[in-house]
Design a protein around this motif. Structure first.
Motif: not given
Length: 218
Positions: A30-35, A37-44, A94-108
């Motif tokens: 998953h290295r390519q996906q993680l990179e 996403l821009g997820l910092p390596k210390p959080l992998w 310092s942390n990364v969180f998993l979200i139980d995906h229910a809905w993807t949207t934007t504020i507007d």
């Protein structure tokens, strides 16, 4: 697992080696996906641990808080809440969180999607424990179906009353497509009594095959 001198459990060498082996496989896959996403390596590794154990612990760090400045008001609206830290601080990276995906949207788009997507508002209410006041929405008539039915009945009103097609259409629209009421109104005179109008209605029903005009009275 191994037992330390203070009776606490610590990972054994074998367990640590197994973890690093599994993490190495995860990183390679998953290295390519993680990179990307821009997820910092210390959080992998943190991410891998949570994915491996299905750890959904964001509720230990944030809570839903009301946007109202008045602390005495208890808002029941989902749209009047926001996520707030439940701790004094959360250090960056310092942390990364998993979200139980229910809905993807934007504020507007969020409010409109909650209103227009069947079941979405109810699901989000159940997940968050915050319930939106529901108002009973009026049922709007199907105007297209009504107009089509009226057009079919226009010739009937014309033949029974002698009015123009335009007047027949107007009467049908005014009476919600009720052909009998439209004919009665077309034939009615300002000084006609209620009994006279009832007699006209009975005659119309008989002619249209909707009844025999006999109310059963002597």
């Amino acid at each position: 697992m191994a037992i330390s001198g203070d009776n606490s459990t610590v990972p054994s060498v074998d367990a640590a080696s197994s973890f690093m082996l599994q993490y190495g496989q995860f990183e390679a896959a998953h290295r390519q996906q993680l990179e990307s996403l821009g997820l910092p390596k210390p959080l992998w590794q943190v991410l891998f641990k949570k994915l491996s154990g299905d750890v959904f612990d964001i509720g230990s760090y944030v809570v839903f808080g009301s946007n109202s400045d008045d602390s005495s008001l208890v808002s029941q609206s989902l749209t009047e809440h926001t996520l707030c830290l439940s701790q004094d601080k959360l250090d960056a990276l310092s942390n990364v969180f998993l979200i139980d995906h229910a809905w993807t949207t934007t504020i507007d788009r969020a409010a409109g999607e909650l209103d227009s997507s069947p079941g979405l508002l109810e699901r989000m209410e159940t997940l968050t424990g915050i319930f939106e006041p529901h108002e009973k929405m009026p049922i709007m008539p199907n105007t297209e179906s009504l107009d089509a039915a009226n057009e079919i009945n226009v010739p009937v009103v014309v033949s029974q009353t002698g009015v123009s097609e335009e007047r027949a259409r107007e009467l049908l629209n005014k009476n919600g497509g009720d052909i009998i009421e439209a004919i009665i109104e077309a034939n009615a005179k300002p000084d006609e009594s209620t009994s006279k109008q009832q007699s006209i209605q009975d005659q119309i029903m008989k002619q249209l095959g909707g009844g025999d005009g006999d109310d059963g009275s002597a």
